[in-house]
Design an enzyme around this catalytic site. Structure first.
Site, PDB file in Angstrom:
ATOM      1  N   GLY A 135       0.817  -1.202   0.000  1.00  0.00           N
ATOM      2  CA  GLY A 135       0.000   0.000   0.000  1.00  0.00           C
ATOM      3  C   GLY A 135       0.856   1.260   0.000  1.00  0.00           C
ATOM      4  O   GLY A 135       1.945   1.302  -0.574  1.00  0.00           O
ATOM      5  N   SER A 136       0.364   2.279   0.676  1.00  0.00           N
ATOM      6  CA  SER A 136       1.020   3.592   0.612  1.00  0.00           C
ATOM      7  C   SER A 136       2.367   3.649   1.312  1.00  0.00           C
ATOM      8  O   SER A 136       3.118   4.612   1.125  1.00  0.00           O
ATOM      9  CB  SER A 136       0.097   4.664   1.201  1.00  0.00           C
ATOM     10  OG  SER A 136      -1.037   4.833   0.372  1.00  0.00           O
ATOM     11  N   THR A 137       2.724   2.633   2.103  1.00  0.00           N
ATOM     12  CA  THR A 137       4.080   2.629   2.660  1.00  0.00           C
ATOM     13  C   THR A 137       5.114   2.541   1.543  1.00  0.00           C
ATOM     14  O   THR A 137       6.249   3.000   1.698  1.00  0.00           O
ATOM     15  CB  THR A 137       4.277   1.454   3.637  1.00  0.00           C
ATOM     16  OG1 THR A 137       4.127   0.215   2.935  1.00  0.00           O
ATOM     17  CG2 THR A 137       3.272   1.505   4.777  1.00  0.00           C
ATOM     18  N   LYS A 193       5.103   4.182  -1.125  1.00  0.00           N
ATOM     19  CA  LYS A 193       5.344   5.506  -1.714  1.00  0.00           C
ATOM     20  C   LYS A 193       6.689   6.078  -1.292  1.00  0.00           C
ATOM     21  O   LYS A 193       7.259   6.932  -1.983  1.00  0.00           O
ATOM     22  CB  LYS A 193       4.218   6.461  -1.320  1.00  0.00           C
ATOM     23  CG  LYS A 193       2.872   6.105  -1.949  1.00  0.00           C
ATOM     24  CD  LYS A 193       1.739   6.952  -1.400  1.00  0.00           C
ATOM     25  CE  LYS A 193       0.398   6.547  -2.007  1.00  0.00           C
ATOM     26  NZ  LYS A 193      -0.756   7.244  -1.410  1.00  0.00           N
TER      27      LYS A 193
END
Length: 647
Positions: free
Chosen positions: A326-328, A330
């Site tokens: 997920g957004s980790t 990014k």
């Protein structure tokens, strides 16, 4: 013709020398024979008298003491405890059916134990002792010993068995031992003679399995004398062998217990890594199990309950579980873009709530969009559209290369079972895996940690430690082996521009400490303890256009197995990173709501080396945390952990 007369004066000396030599040899032989007859008839008379009475000398293997396992502070995690067992030697017992029937008349013996013993005797040599019943009481030992004349070939012994004092807290790290099986033997090229001992305890999972050879030690041997009915007359000689090596792990037993208690009620994993050395201070998995059940021989009911539990208590999720990050992720995408120079940190990208790519809409998590965002805002608000744009400029190769540099998509060498490699995909991987070409939509998905990208909690913790330090931190689980320090995991320079790393760290700081950051509610108030982090939420289902049109279903309205995974990573303190933490809560929903609070609490517990003062928490959370600490203290003191239930 007359024979010439021999001069006796010449012959006589030669005859005398020969006679003397022959006599000497004869006397020597007679002396050796006499010495040997004296040895056999006088010195060893008792021994041969016993042998003449049908006594025999047996050799028995002696299992060595298995090496102990400790935590970083010397707290025992795996020990050996003395146990009594009843053993039987078939060649001394005669008919095994009759022998077991006689034994059953002396002590309680279940039909299953009798059948298991008979089956075991078919598999091993007749002189190998077979364990009839393990962990028997002293009363049973006394009854068997008192009836030895009526029970030839059956004796009571005391041995060592594995015990795990911390139980479920360290089950997935330490692992467990169990009786060696035919399958285990089939996987070993050169089996140790110890494996002939029935129910020999062999490492099955975790450190117990991965460091089996060091922990096992070397077999000893005992030479014993038994009479015609199998009674041991005396011990002739003994070789103790060599005990296994003692292993000291890097985990902190108290922190490990806290992590397990803090995750109680969740299906989750948490990894805590020391930024300076790479030491794994905690590797938590919830729910867990009691490894002592396997040592004693797990019942069918207990095995079924563990194996059929949908929350997978037997799985070491921290190293086996590969999840969309997920957004980790990014963090990796942004660093790759900064290093490649495809973005200016101050450049803004407009987020209307979606991005159109090749006729397909890729949505941001915020339906109305974030408006204009720069690099710092993109992490602080976790804007998806920013990374959709970055991904199209960057390409998947640079993105995956950065991910691997940060430790994602790399199988880390830690002695735990089934350590997963994760995935940092590229076109070659997709071609080999699916015989299909890589598409721009795959790159866009990967940029926010979805699609083909997979990471374990261990990899996410390593990624965070590397970003925090700028070094190639490598996870280390074994601290010493028999007192010898193992190589540090501190690592050398990572090879990423320090300016890029500073920007990433500053943005992660704002995620937690800016009032508009996605993890502001999970901030740390204690001076000098502030953390930097990143939330993540990964989908496990596809949201259709029809569902978006009518309104995306909330996680709490979905069945548990269709809810999003909640993720969180952080390092602390921000100004001098000491630890990095990664948390994954399976189907937990939002990372900011579920995973980030766990990460904050674990971080404070690690930094304070115990329960932190309530002042370390935001004022609005202190009453809640006071109650939480009471609950966790109770769980750590051994009170029952709640069964996982999520509405």
């Amino acid at each position: 013709m007359k024979r010439q007369r021999t001069d006796t004066s010449e012959v006589w000396p030669r005859m005398t020398r020969r006679a003397a030599l022959l006599g000497t040899v004869q006397l020597g032989l007679m002396g050796v024979l006499g010495w040997r007859m004296k040895q056999l008839q006088i010195d060893q008379a008792d021994q041969f008298r016993l042998l003449a009475e049908e006594n025999r000398v047996n050799m028995r293997l002696m299992p060595p003491s298995r090496g102990l396992i400790f935590d970083r502070n010397g707290v025992p995690l795996a020990t050996n405890e003395p146990v009594y067992r009843i053993v039987m030697v078939r060649e001394a017992a005669g008919d095994p059916h009759e022998a077991l029937a006689r034994l059953a008349a002396v002590m309680p013996l279940e039909p299953e134990a009798i059948q298991a013993t008979l089956d075991e005797m078919e598999r091993v040599a007749s002189f190998v002792p077979v364990t009839v019943k393990d962990r028997v009481s002293w009363d049973d030992v006394a009854r068997v010993t008192a009836n030895t004349p009526a029970l030839p070939g059956i004796t009571a012994e005391v041995g060592l068995s594995r015990h795990y004092p911390k139980g479920a807290d360290t089950a997935h790290v330490v692992g467990y031992v169990g009786p060696i099986s035919d399958y285990d033997l089939s996987q070993i090229e050169d089996p140790d003679p110890l494996f002939q001992i029935p129910k020999f305890q062999y490492g099955k999972t975790g450190v117990e399995a991965k460091l089996e050879e060091q922990l096992r030690g070397q077999a000893g041997a005992m030479r014993i004398e038994v009479n015609s009915v199998g009674r041991v007359m005396r011990e002739l000689s003994r070789d103790e062998g060599a005990a296994g090596a003692d292993i000291q792990l890097t985990v902190d037993a108290n922190l490990q217990a806290y992590v397990e208690a803090r995750m109680a009620g969740e299906s989750a994993a948490c990894v805590v890594i020391d930024c300076a050395s790479g030491d794994l201070l905690a590797v938590g998995n919830a729910p867990s199990f009691d490894p002592n059940l396997f040592v004693r021989g797990i019942s069918v009911a207990d095995w079924t309950a563990l194996n059929e539990n949908i929350y997978r208590p037997l799985a070491a999720k921290a190293v086996q579980g590969a999840y969309p990050p997920g957004s980790t992720f990014k963090i990796a995408t942004g660093l790759a873009a900064l290093e490649a120079g495809v973005i200016d940190p101050n450049e803004t990208v407009y987020c209307p709530g979606y991005t159109e790519v090749s006729g397909t809409r890729f949505h941001c998590w915020k339906k109305g969009g974030h408006g204009n965002v720069d690099y710092n805002d993109s992490l602080k608000y976790s804007c998806d559209c920013y990374y959709y744009e970055v991904a199209q400029r960057l390409g998947i190769e640079a993105m995956s290369q950065m991910a691997r540099k940060l430790g994602v998509g790399v199988r880390h060498d830690v002695p735990m079972s089934a350590v997963a490699e994760g995935k940092a995909p590229d076109p070659a991987w997709k071609q080999a895996q699916f015989n299909d070409v890589w598409r721009v939509g795959d790159t866009v998905n990967a940029s926010i940690g979805q699609g083909y990208v997979l990471a374990t909690p261990l990899q996410l913790a390593v990624m965070t430690a590397r970003v925090a330090t700028g070094r190639e931190v490598t996870p280390r689980l074994v601290k010493t082996v028999d007192g010898a320090e193992q190589p540090s995991g501190a690592g050398g320079p990572l090879g990423i521009n320090e300016n890029s790393l500073r920007r990433a760290r500053a943005s992660m700081f704002d995620v937690v400490n800016s009032d508009r950051g996605t993890a502001f509610r999970s901030r740390i108030e204690a001076e000098g303890m502030q953390m930097a982090g990143k939330t993540g939420t990964s989908q496990v289902r596809r949201i259709t256009a029809e569902e978006r049109a009518r309104g995306v279903s909330k996680n709490e309205d979905l069945p548990w197995e269709r809810r999003d995974h909640a993720l969180w990573v952080n390092f602390a303190p921000y100004d001098n990173p000491r630890i990095a933490v990664a948390v994954v809560v399976e189907h937990g929903g939002g990372g900011s709501a579920v995973a980030a609070p766990i990460g904050r609490d674990v971080t404070l517990q690690a930094l304070y080396n115990g329960f932190p003062p309530l002042e370390a928490y935001p004022a609005e959370r202190r009453e809640e945390m006071a109650q939480m600490q009471v609950r966790i203290r109770a769980l750590m003191d051994g009170q029952p952990v709640p069964v996982f239930e999520r509405a």
